[in-house]
Scaffold this motif. Structure first.
Motif, short mmCIF file in Angstrom:
data_model
loop_
_atom_site.label_atom_id
_atom_site.label_comp_id
_atom_site.label_asym_id
_atom_site.label_seq_id
_atom_site.Cartn_x
_atom_site.Cartn_y
_atom_site.Cartn_z
N ALA A 1 0.82 -1.21 0.00
CA ALA A 1 0.00 0.00 0.00
C ALA A 1 0.86 1.26 0.00
O ALA A 1 0.32 2.37 -0.11
N ASN A 2 2.18 1.11 0.14
CA ASN A 2 3.09 2.26 0.10
C ASN A 2 2.73 3.35 1.10
O ASN A 2 2.71 4.53 0.79
N GLY A 3 2.41 2.93 2.32
CA GLY A 3 2.13 3.89 3.37
C GLY A 3 0.70 4.35 3.44
O GLY A 3 0.33 5.06 4.37
N ARG A 4 -0.12 3.99 2.46
CA ARG A 4 -1.53 4.39 2.51
C ARG A 4 -2.29 3.49 3.47
O ARG A 4 -1.91 2.36 3.75
N LEU A 5 -3.40 4.01 3.96
CA LEU A 5 -4.22 3.27 4.90
C LEU A 5 -4.89 2.08 4.19
O LEU A 5 -5.36 2.21 3.07
#
Length: 485
Positions: free
Chosen positions: A57-61
């Motif tokens: 998710a590359n840091g996304r929620l």
């Protein structure tokens, strides 16, 4: 696979071939192994799958229902399975356990702030407001809106997202701010104005949150005023997000107008049920989600974002939906009767814990009673449609309240002439009714559509139901008798 650095602000996530690296953690996708500082850590299969979903998710929620959908795609499991595996993962990660962040009521993310050199105008601090903010997953059916908001932010200094209660303004602003930061590298500071009622509280909250954006030092909150705040932000490059501004709209308008006039690189994004009405402002009206037509096919029905949102919320609470043609038609009709309002749709779906789909559908004639039970972590006015409309109604003056109650007698769209003929009397003159109608449109309680030189007005089903409830509660039978049948 080429190395790709995460675009999400404040995250050190690098994908290199089949290995995902986050901080001192390496996730080997091919070998399905987890290493910390080069040392292999034994981890269970489901826990590893959860970690992979969070890392990708590359840091996304990542919401709970998305995580369950990807890790257990064909199995219904209890929600506490996620907590069990995450607890195990945190224990295995040791001093890196803080990489896994739980956002109450929203989901989870794998995050770590970068350690970057001090940059001009930022005081060397990372944008913690955006790093930690909930809602980093793009909301369902909003990609076009987010693209439009992003384009507008590029070309304007002040943008206000306007719309009815529960339509998703805050969610869009939060995601737009995250994308702005990821694209520009400039920080974004989110100032929630909900619950702040007087000038001192509002200014102090803004000072505390935006102190990190000042060029140096810290603000003296005790003597904080608009002029000193603007002066300190002059060298700053940042996006300020003023969320839920409608109840302090005059103060926010004064502040934002000063920022637009006296600074060069500060951009402002506002969410409100009405515009600021200042010279530099551009507005973006946040529309409800599209709803299917009554006779839409099965394929058409499931393609609508409103239906997808209902199903997503139902899945999150593990409600049983067999997705038969009859059920899809029922869901489509529920979304249509709720006018595509995301909050209303989520509240209706939440009722599936105790009621059948047919029960919900049959009881929507009184949506103020049916649409309750929002997230515990939500603002009070987002926990029920009654509370949402109470908030909006409380911001109206006496004449606007009178007009709002009276126009609830119209079941369908009406013209300005029809409205005046039906509602005006010695108490509410034509001129005052026109002014009040304009205010209701501005405050997102009354809708208007233009067809050439003509305009027609209408209330959403929930707005009409709330106003009629006011009439019943106040015993305004005589006033209602003046209305057009």
């Amino acid at each position: 696979m080429n190395a790709v650095e995460s675009a999400a602000s404040g995250f050190d996530t690098v994908v290199q071939r089949s290995v995902i690296e986050v901080g001192n953690i390496q996730i080997d996708l091919d070998g399905r192994t987890l290493r910390r500082r080069g040392e292999t850590i034994p981890v269970g299969s489901r826990a590893f799958d959860i970690l992979v979903v969070l890392a990708r998710a590359n840091g996304r929620l990542v919401s709970k229902d998305q995580l369950m959908r990807e890790v257990w795609p064909h199995t219904f499991v209890e929600e506490n399975n996620i907590q069990v595996h995450l607890s195990c993962l945190r224990k295995l990660l040791g001093d890196e356990r803080g990489l896994i962040v739980t956002v109450p009521g929203r989901g989870y993310q794998l995050s770590r702030r970068r350690h970057e050199p001090q940059g001009e105008g930022t005081g060397g601090r990372r944008n913690e407001a955006v790093v930690r903010m909930a809602g980093a997953c793009a909301p369902i059916g909003r990609e076009d809106a987010l693209t439009a908001i992003g384009d507008l932010l590029t070309g304007t200094r002040v943008l206000t997202l306007v719309g009815e209660g529960g339509v998703g303004k805050s969610t869009l602003a939060t995601e737009a701010a995250r994308r702005f930061t990821a694209h520009s590298g400039e920080p974004a500071y989110i100032i929630s104005l909900a619950g702040l009622l007087d000038r001192a509280d509002v200014l102090n909250a803004i000072a505390r949150q935006c102190d990190r954006g000042a060029s140096a030092g810290s603000m003296d909150i005790a003597s904080f005023d608009i002029a000193s705040f603007v002066e300190r932000l002059k060298p700053t490059r940042a996006l300020l997000v003023f969320d839920n501004a409608e109840h302090v709209i005059a103060l926010v308008a004064e502040l934002v107008d000063a920022l637009a006039t006296c600074t060069e690189h500060v951009r402002v994004l506002v969410t409100s049920r009405e515009p600021l009405r200042i010279m530099s402002e551009r507005t973006f009206r946040v529309s409800p989600l599209d709803v299917p037509e009554p006779h839409a096919s099965r394929t058409e029905t499931i393609s609508f974002a409103s239906v997808q949102l209902f199903e997503s919320r139902a899945y999150a609470i593990q409600a049983h939906l067999d997705k038969s043609d009859a059920q899809l038609r029922c869901i489509g009709d529920i979304c249509r009767r709720l006018d595509g309002n995301p909050l209303a749709i989520e509240l209706a779906a939440a009722r599936l814990t105790a009621l059948s789909l047919d029960d919900i559908h049959q009881r929507l004639d009184d949506p103020m009673i049916m649409l309750v039970g929002g997230y515990r972590t939500a603002l009070p006015r987002h926990c029920s449609m009654q509370a949402s409309f109470d908030w909006s109604y409380g911001l109206l003056d006496t004449e606007q309240q009178t007009l709002y109650r009276r126009i609830s007698a119209f079941d369908d769209a009406f013209t300005l002439e029809e409205m005046c003929a039906a509602v005006c009397d010695g108490q509410l003159t034509v001129g005052r009714a026109v002014d009040a109608a304009s205010a209701l449109v501005a405050k997102s309680l009354l809708n208007v559509k233009f067809d050439g030189a003509f305009a027609c007005y209408w209330l959403t089903n929930t707005a009409r139901a709330y106003a009629r409830g006011l009439c019943r509660h106040d015993g305004l039978v005589k006033e209602r008798s003046l209305m057009v049948a």
